[in-house]
Structure formats: C-alpha cells, structure tokens
Design a protein around this motif. Structure first.
Motif, mmCIF file in Angstrom:
data_model
loop_
_atom_site.group_PDB
_atom_site.id
_atom_site.type_symbol
_atom_site.label_atom_id
_atom_site.label_comp_id
_atom_site.label_asym_id
_atom_site.label_seq_id
_atom_site.Cartn_x
_atom_site.Cartn_y
_atom_site.Cartn_z
ATOM 1 N N GLU A 130 0.842 -1.195 0.000
ATOM 2 C CA GLU A 130 0.000 0.000 0.000
ATOM 3 C C GLU A 130 0.879 1.248 0.000
ATOM 4 N N PRO A 131 0.845 2.063 -1.081
ATOM 5 C CA PRO A 131 1.520 3.363 -1.048
ATOM 6 C C PRO A 131 0.814 4.281 -0.049
ATOM 7 N N VAL A 132 1.591 5.054 0.706
ATOM 8 C CA VAL A 132 1.034 5.892 1.758
ATOM 9 C C VAL A 132 1.094 7.356 1.350
ATOM 10 N N SER A 133 -0.031 8.049 1.466
ATOM 11 C CA SER A 133 -0.065 9.488 1.241
ATOM 12 C C SER A 133 0.431 10.184 2.498
ATOM 13 N N LEU A 134 1.607 10.796 2.427
ATOM 14 C CA LEU A 134 2.159 11.453 3.605
ATOM 15 C C LEU A 134 1.296 12.618 4.058
ATOM 16 N N ALA A 135 0.565 13.197 3.127
ATOM 17 C CA ALA A 135 -0.304 14.317 3.489
ATOM 18 C C ALA A 135 -1.515 13.834 4.281
ATOM 19 N N GLY A 136 -2.113 12.728 3.845
ATOM 20 C CA GLY A 136 -3.329 12.249 4.496
ATOM 21 C C GLY A 136 -3.097 11.295 5.637
ATOM 22 N N GLY A 137 -1.977 10.553 5.599
ATOM 23 C CA GLY A 137 -1.661 9.613 6.649
ATOM 24 C C GLY A 137 -2.707 8.528 6.812
ATOM 25 N N PHE A 138 -2.827 8.047 8.057
ATOM 26 C CA PHE A 138 -3.737 6.933 8.325
ATOM 27 C C PHE A 138 -5.186 7.298 8.053
ATOM 28 N N GLU A 139 -5.578 8.508 8.360
ATOM 29 C CA GLU A 139 -6.978 8.901 8.173
ATOM 30 C C GLU A 139 -7.404 8.750 6.714
ATOM 31 N N ALA A 140 -6.547 9.206 5.794
ATOM 32 C CA ALA A 140 -6.870 9.087 4.372
ATOM 33 C C ALA A 140 -6.859 7.625 3.939
ATOM 34 N N TYR A 141 -5.889 6.889 4.434
ATOM 35 C CA TYR A 141 -5.808 5.459 4.105
ATOM 36 C C TYR A 141 -7.055 4.732 4.590
ATOM 37 N N TRP A 142 -7.456 4.975 5.834
ATOM 38 C CA TRP A 142 -8.576 4.248 6.425
ATOM 39 C C TRP A 142 -9.891 4.568 5.723
ATOM 40 N N ALA A 143 -10.036 5.789 5.264
ATOM 41 C CA ALA A 143 -11.264 6.180 4.565
ATOM 42 C C ALA A 143 -11.434 5.418 3.254
ATOM 43 N N GLU A 144 -10.333 4.917 2.683
ATOM 44 C CA GLU A 144 -10.394 4.189 1.415
ATOM 45 C C GLU A 144 -10.552 2.681 1.589
ATOM 46 N N ARG A 145 -10.535 2.199 2.832
ATOM 47 C CA ARG A 145 -10.712 0.761 3.047
ATOM 48 C C ARG A 145 -12.174 0.371 2.825
ATOM 49 N N PRO A 146 -12.431 -0.892 2.515
ATOM 50 C CA PRO A 146 -13.817 -1.352 2.346
ATOM 51 C C PRO A 146 -14.631 -1.104 3.615
ATOM 52 N N SER A 147 -15.883 -0.737 3.444
ATOM 53 C CA SER A 147 -16.731 -0.439 4.598
ATOM 54 C C SER A 147 -16.857 -1.653 5.512
ATOM 55 N N ARG A 148 -16.826 -2.848 4.932
ATOM 56 C CA ARG A 148 -16.911 -4.073 5.728
ATOM 57 C C ARG A 148 -15.778 -4.139 6.743
ATOM 58 N N LEU A 149 -14.558 -3.812 6.301
ATOM 59 C CA LEU A 149 -13.406 -3.847 7.193
ATOM 60 C C LEU A 149 -13.508 -2.760 8.258
ATOM 61 N N ARG A 150 -13.854 -1.537 7.838
ATOM 62 C CA ARG A 150 -13.946 -0.432 8.801
ATOM 63 C C ARG A 150 -15.012 -0.709 9.860
ATOM 64 N N ASN A 151 -16.145 -1.257 9.445
ATOM 65 C CA ASN A 151 -17.211 -1.571 10.399
ATOM 66 C C ASN A 151 -16.805 -2.688 11.358
ATOM 67 N N THR A 152 -16.087 -3.682 10.823
ATOM 68 C CA THR A 152 -15.620 -4.782 11.675
ATOM 69 C C THR A 152 -14.700 -4.271 12.769
ATOM 70 N N VAL A 153 -13.750 -3.428 12.390
ATOM 71 C CA VAL A 153 -12.806 -2.891 13.370
ATOM 72 C C VAL A 153 -13.528 -1.984 14.367
ATOM 73 N N GLN A 154 -14.455 -1.163 13.890
ATOM 74 C CA GLN A 154 -15.186 -0.258 14.780
ATOM 75 C C GLN A 154 -16.000 -1.040 15.811
ATOM 76 N N ARG A 155 -16.702 -2.084 15.373
ATOM 77 C CA ARG A 155 -17.480 -2.903 16.305
ATOM 78 C C ARG A 155 -16.565 -3.601 17.309
#
Length: 347
Positions: A130-155
C-alpha cells in the motif's frame, strides 16, 4: 535507517546461523560489485552441483549484501562469469525471491549467460503493498478501506472498550521490556494455528537485531492482562513490512488481530511516516482489504546446459514452461470460442 534490512550482512549471518536448513552446504559470496570499494556481493549456498540464493522461508526479498547505496552499485558480469567458469562443479543456479524492478538481476543474468548458462525467470510468489499518502496519513488510508473492514474494526473496538482492561503496546527498543515482549509473542504464536516455527531461534534473533537497528515495531494487544494478539513489523528503507501475525484461538469474535493491525497501520503511517506498507509474501484473500497493489515476486533459474548432470532438471523445467504456455493458449482459445458462440436472443 535507510538501507534494506534484507540486504545487510547481519541479516544473512542470522539467516545462515538460525534460519536456514543446512546439511553440509557451503556458504559463498558470488557476483562481486563492479565498484570494488562498495563491498557488495551476492550471498549464495552451494549444495552439490547446485547454487542457491542464501534465502529461506523467512526471506521476503533477496538481493546483494553490502553497504549503503548498494541498490545503485552494479554487479560485475565479467567477474561473475569468471568465478562461475572456475567452479566447474556448479551446473545449476536458483535465486529467489526478487522484484521485477531489482537492478542487480540483469547483471547477474548476464554473468550467467557469459559463463554458458541458459536462464529463465519464473513467478515464485505474490506481494501485496500500500503506497502511503504522507499528506493524508492513516486517516486518508482508512477512509479508502472497504466499509466491511472499517465496520468490523469499529465494532470490535467497542466490544473491547467494554472489557475491564484492554491495551496496545508497541515495543521497539532493546532491553528488559523487549525480552518480555519477545516471550509474549512466542507464547501467542505457539498457541495460534500457525504452530511451531521451523527454525525456533530465528524470530528472537531477528527481533533483537531489528531493535538494535531501530527497525522493530512489535505490537502486543492485551486483554485483561493477557497478550491475545502479537505482530512483528519491520520499519526500514522508507517502508513498513508486516512480517509476522499471530493471535490466540478463541478471540476471533473480538477481531483482536484486525484491531491491532489497524493500530499498527496508524503508528507507522503517522509516527514513522513511511511511504509504503508492505504485506510481503502471500496471496491471502484478506490482504486485499488492507492493501491496494498486488504484484508478483520472481525467481531466476539457470542451467549449464552443456553439462549432462543438469539435463534432468533442465528438461523438467523446460517441460513445465512449455506445459504452462500450452495451457494458457488453450484457455485463451476456449475463452475466444465462448465469446463467438454465445447464443443470440433470436435463437
């Protein structure tokens, strides 16, 4: 640190001593650098008449061993060819894994051809990154992950927050804390489905070496005081490598591995400021949720084709290449026939 960890003398020493199954094999340095003062060479192992890269199950990327700037230092094909011509006992060579972009490969292949070897490349694995956007960091990366993954981690985070005690520690420096963290990692790994390490002394040695060089990120997730997930990451050469993952059985419903993985991602992106996160070798289905780029890893095989000792292996390899090519052509042909013979709506 800036140099690739897997191309340092300490890495090859550790691999040879504790991460390489040996039975009378001989360790050698072949294909010297064209720039003498750079001190770069290709570490190989001779087993009978075969020459192999000094690589094993633990090697995510093979390449020349040497000092800083080695990626720009060319291998000397003429010197490599002369060395091979003197080693008349060597009739075949196999080097892996490497990337298509690795500059040293073309020099080594030229040395082999000059010494009378026939060469082929072959795909030996898959790498997700995964190439990392130094400007956006983790927040930008996480916003582009599949909603299924983000919801799983949030729960999972909410469930863990309701427990009496949940914590995540990232250990990176030598000392007593690291020793305890290594023991905790080993206990989790042994209790996981992955079972026993084939070379049990390698991982403690690697974690100690990486900590000395500032490359280690050993993540531990504790639940009610017990370490239930552990991950070994290596930060070097401007990237973070996800080297080993393990979790105790019985905690799948809490997704402790995913929670720890997300926390480690945030650390290397926002604190270490890496430009790439690399999942190394393996084409596991879950990796595409975390990574966006998939690329092959390659190997090089070569035979001194005039030497009868290599003919059985050479014929097997050439036969395999021809069979794979024939299968591919048949699949293309069947696909083309299927496209041209699809029934029309009038039939």
């Amino acid at each position: 640190m800036s140099q690739c960890l897997y191309q340092q003398p300490e890495w090859f020493d550790l691999l040879w001593d504790h991460g390489f199954p040996r039975s009378g094999d001989e360790r050698l340095n072949w294909a010297q650098c064209a720039v003498a003062e750079a001190g770069v060479a290709l570490p190989v192992v001779r087993a009978g008449g075969a020459l192999y890269s000094l690589s094993s199950y633990y090697t995510p990327r093979f390449g020349p061993c040497g000092g800083p700037g080695l990626s720009a230092a060319p291998i000397d094909p003429q010197a490599g060819a002369r060395w091979l011509k003197r080693r008349t006992e060597v009739h075949s060579v196999r080097l892996q894994p490497f990337r298509a972009s690795d500059l040293w490969v073309s020099d080594v292949e030229r040395a082999l051809r000059l010494a009378g070897f026939a060469c082929w490349h072959f795909e030996c694995g898959v790498n997700w990154l995964e190439p990392v956007s130094l400007a956006g960091g983790f927040e930008a990366y996480w916003a582009e992950r599949p909603s299924r993954l983000r919801n799983t981690v949030q729960r999972a985070r909410r469930k863990l927050a309701r427990r009496s005690s949940t914590s995540i520690d990232i250990v990176s420096e030598p000392g007593e804390v690291l020793s305890e963290a290594i023991e905790a990692y080993q206990a989790v790994y042994a209790d996981s489905w992955k079972g026993v390490e084939p070379c049990p002394q390698f991982m403690p040695g690697l974690m100690s070496l990486a900590a000395e060089q500032g490359a280690l990120r050993l993540g531990l997730l504790r639940l009610d005081g017990e370490v239930v997930a552990a991950q070994v990451w290596l930060v070097h050469d401007g990237q973070a490598d996800i080297y080993k993952l393990a979790q105790r059985p019985g905690f799948d419903a809490l997704s402790v591995g995913s929670v720890l993985l997300a926390a480690m991602m945030a650390h290397v992106m926002d604190v270490d400021r890496v430009s790439t996160v690399d999942f190394l070798m393996g084409d596991d289905a879950y990796k595409k949720d975390w990574m966006s780029v998939r690329r092959p890893l390659w190997g090089l095989v070569a035979f001194r084709w005039r030497d009868p000792r290599c003919w059985p292996a050479l014929l097997r390899h050439v036969g395999g290449v021809c069979l794979a090519s024939a299968r591919q052509r048949v699949n293309w042909g069947l696909a083309a026939i299927a496209r041209t013979t699809t029934p029309s709506s009038a039939e």
